[in-house]
Design a protein around this motif. Structure first.
Motif, PDB file in Angstrom:
ATOM      1  N   UNK A  84       0.772  -1.272  -0.074  1.00 31.59           N
ATOM      2  CA  UNK A  84      -0.064  -0.166  -0.062  1.00 31.59           C
ATOM      3  C   UNK A  84       0.842   1.253  -0.081  1.00 31.59           C
ATOM      4  N   UNK A  85       2.104   1.203   0.702  1.00 37.91           N
ATOM      5  CA  UNK A  85       2.797   2.423   0.697  1.00 37.91           C
ATOM      6  C   UNK A  85       3.326   3.003  -0.477  1.00 37.91           C
ATOM      7  N   UNK A  92       0.852  17.160  -0.565  1.00 41.80           N
ATOM      8  CA  UNK A  92       1.201  18.203   0.033  1.00 41.80           C
ATOM      9  C   UNK A  92       2.072  17.912   1.331  1.00 41.80           C
ATOM     10  N   UNK A  93       2.673  18.570   2.008  1.00 44.53           N
ATOM     11  CA  UNK A  93       3.307  18.493   3.353  1.00 44.53           C
ATOM     12  C   UNK A  93       2.355  17.847   4.361  1.00 44.53           C
ATOM     13  N   UNK A  94       1.076  18.152   4.089  1.00 41.49           N
ATOM     14  CA  UNK A  94       0.040  17.880   5.272  1.00 41.49           C
ATOM     15  C   UNK A  94      -1.078  16.813   4.698  1.00 41.49           C
ATOM     16  N   UNK A  95      -1.055  16.585   3.387  1.00 40.43           N
ATOM     17  CA  UNK A  95      -1.997  15.566   2.945  1.00 40.43           C
ATOM     18  C   UNK A  95      -1.504  14.647   1.888  1.00 40.43           C
ATOM     19  N   UNK A  96      -1.800  13.256   2.047  1.00 43.90           N
ATOM     20  CA  UNK A  96      -1.589  12.115   1.345  1.00 43.90           C
ATOM     21  C   UNK A  96      -2.855  11.751   0.844  1.00 43.90           C
ATOM     22  N   UNK A 122      -2.828   2.023   8.140  1.00 39.75           N
ATOM     23  CA  UNK A 122      -2.181   2.768   9.339  1.00 39.75           C
ATOM     24  C   UNK A 122      -0.613   2.550   9.243  1.00 39.75           C
ATOM     25  N   UNK A 123      -0.228   1.189   9.265  1.00 39.48           N
ATOM     26  CA  UNK A 123       1.085   0.732   8.989  1.00 39.48           C
ATOM     27  C   UNK A 123       1.738   1.238   7.852  1.00 39.48           C
ATOM     28  N   UNK A 124       0.987   1.369   6.643  1.00 40.50           N
ATOM     29  CA  UNK A 124       1.471   1.714   5.520  1.00 40.50           C
ATOM     30  C   UNK A 124       2.071   3.361   5.508  1.00 40.50           C
ATOM     31  N   UNK A 125       1.191   4.063   6.374  1.00 38.66           N
ATOM     32  CA  UNK A 125       1.388   5.511   6.318  1.00 38.66           C
ATOM     33  C   UNK A 125       1.816   6.061   7.720  1.00 38.66           C
ATOM     34  N   UNK A 126       2.977   5.671   8.297  1.00 37.33           N
ATOM     35  CA  UNK A 126       3.399   6.102   9.551  1.00 37.33           C
ATOM     36  C   UNK A 126       3.273   7.488   9.775  1.00 37.33           C
ATOM     37  N   UNK A 127       3.261   8.271   8.795  1.00 33.59           N
ATOM     38  CA  UNK A 127       3.389   9.825   8.878  1.00 33.59           C
ATOM     39  C   UNK A 127       1.949  10.516   9.150  1.00 33.59           C
ATOM     40  N   UNK A 128       0.719   9.404   8.984  1.00 34.37           N
ATOM     41  CA  UNK A 128      -0.502  10.115   9.252  1.00 34.37           C
ATOM     42  C   UNK A 128      -0.963  10.424  10.428  1.00 34.37           C
ATOM     43  N   UNK A 129      -1.593  11.391  10.742  1.00 32.20           N
ATOM     44  CA  UNK A 129      -2.372  11.316  12.118  1.00 32.20           C
ATOM     45  C   UNK A 129      -3.831  11.259  12.020  1.00 32.20           C
ATOM     46  N   UNK A 130      -4.434  11.659  10.582  1.00 32.88           N
ATOM     47  CA  UNK A 130      -5.841  11.299  10.498  1.00 32.88           C
ATOM     48  C   UNK A 130      -5.815  10.524   9.354  1.00 32.88           C
TER      49      UNK A 130
END
Length: 275
Positions: A84-85, A92-96, A122-130
């Motif tokens: 998935x990653x 953007x720096x804030x949105x994937x 969640x495991x594929x995007x460790x940078x995500x908060x939401x």
């Protein structure tokens, strides 16, 4: 665990308790705020509404992964099943962003649940908060189905966000989605994002009608609602009501049981005329 019958998702009843337990464990050990957003193909500016959500979360310093499995989203890449990653695009720096139409069903288990996709994301995007999952009500039922057990913990683990504008077709679709999520998935507390011009005479009435019908006919709660101007630029600062809603959604206690009286809170904070 016994296998569910093939027509399990045509029944208006919650899924087994062990599925709710699994979702609670997932959310408890993750710092990620998981937000189910109900797609609505009858909304004219659905993309703008998702952009405003991302802007509101970014203002709080949060990185949002938009998983778009809605009816109009791009089909998922076959490579997503391998990793998935590699399929997640940084906007953007804030949105994937991940085009994911059809992807949830590739994670279906023997009970009909697709909740395994949430952990994989969640495991594929460790940078995500939401983790913003934009999908139809039926897809969200398979992802987030809860058992409405006595302590309310299962059904309160997430709060779907309905999308609508001030046209009848979109309002009918939003209410039908609320009904499906309530009866099939046991999710009884909802929020609403309404796309309408600031001077729309129908916006307040629509929110009240959905809240009243949810309470009277389904025993469900429209906890809060926010009006979005579809003409607003994506880079503009969020309106105060949206800023407040985003802050409340990000609070660690957002999953605590909500009393039915909060139905009135949603109306009062955005529309004094509805008191």
């Amino acid at each position: 665990m016994n296998r569910l019958p093939d027509d399990a998702f045509t029944m208006s009843r919650p899924l087994p308790l062990d599925q709710a337990d699994g979702l609670r464990r997932l959310f408890a050990r993750s710092r990620v705020c998981v937000l189910p957003v109900v797609s609505n193909p009858n909304v004219a500016f659905g993309g703008v509404m998702l952009e405003r959500l991302c802007t509101a979360f970014a203002e709080h310093g949060k990185h949002t992964l938009v998983v778009d499995a809605g009816e109009r989203a791009g089909a998922h890449s076959e490579l997503a099943l391998l990793g998935l990653a590699d399929c997640i695009e940084a906007l953007s720096p804030q949105v994937s962003y991940l085009a994911a139409r059809g992807l949830p069903l590739r994670f279906v288990d023997s009970t009909g649940s697709t909740a395994g996709l949430l952990q994989a994301l969640i495991e594929a995007a460790p940078q995500c908060d939401v983790l913003l999952v934009h999908a139809s009500a039926s897809e969200l039922c398979r992802l987030f189905a809860q058992r409405g057990d006595a302590d309310g913990e299962g059904a309160a683990a997430c709060r779907p966000l309905l999308l609508a504008d001030d046209r009848p077709a979109s309002v009918t679709h939003a209410y039908a989605a609320l009904k499906l999520l309530t009866q099939r998935a046991g999710l009884v507390v909802h929020d609403l994002m309404l796309s309408a011009a600031p001077g729309s005479p129908r916006a307040e009435r629509i929110a009240m009608q959905i809240a009243t019908c949810a309470d009277d006919f389904l025993g469900a709660v429209l906890r809060d609602w926010v009006q979005i101007d579809p003409a607003t630029d994506a880079n503009e600062a969020p309106a105060p009501a949206l800023r407040r809603w985003a802050r409340d959604t990000l609070q660690p206690t957002f999953a605590s049981p909500v009393a039915p009286a909060m139905h009135a809170y949603g109306a009062q904070t955005n529309a004094p005329a509805m008191n």
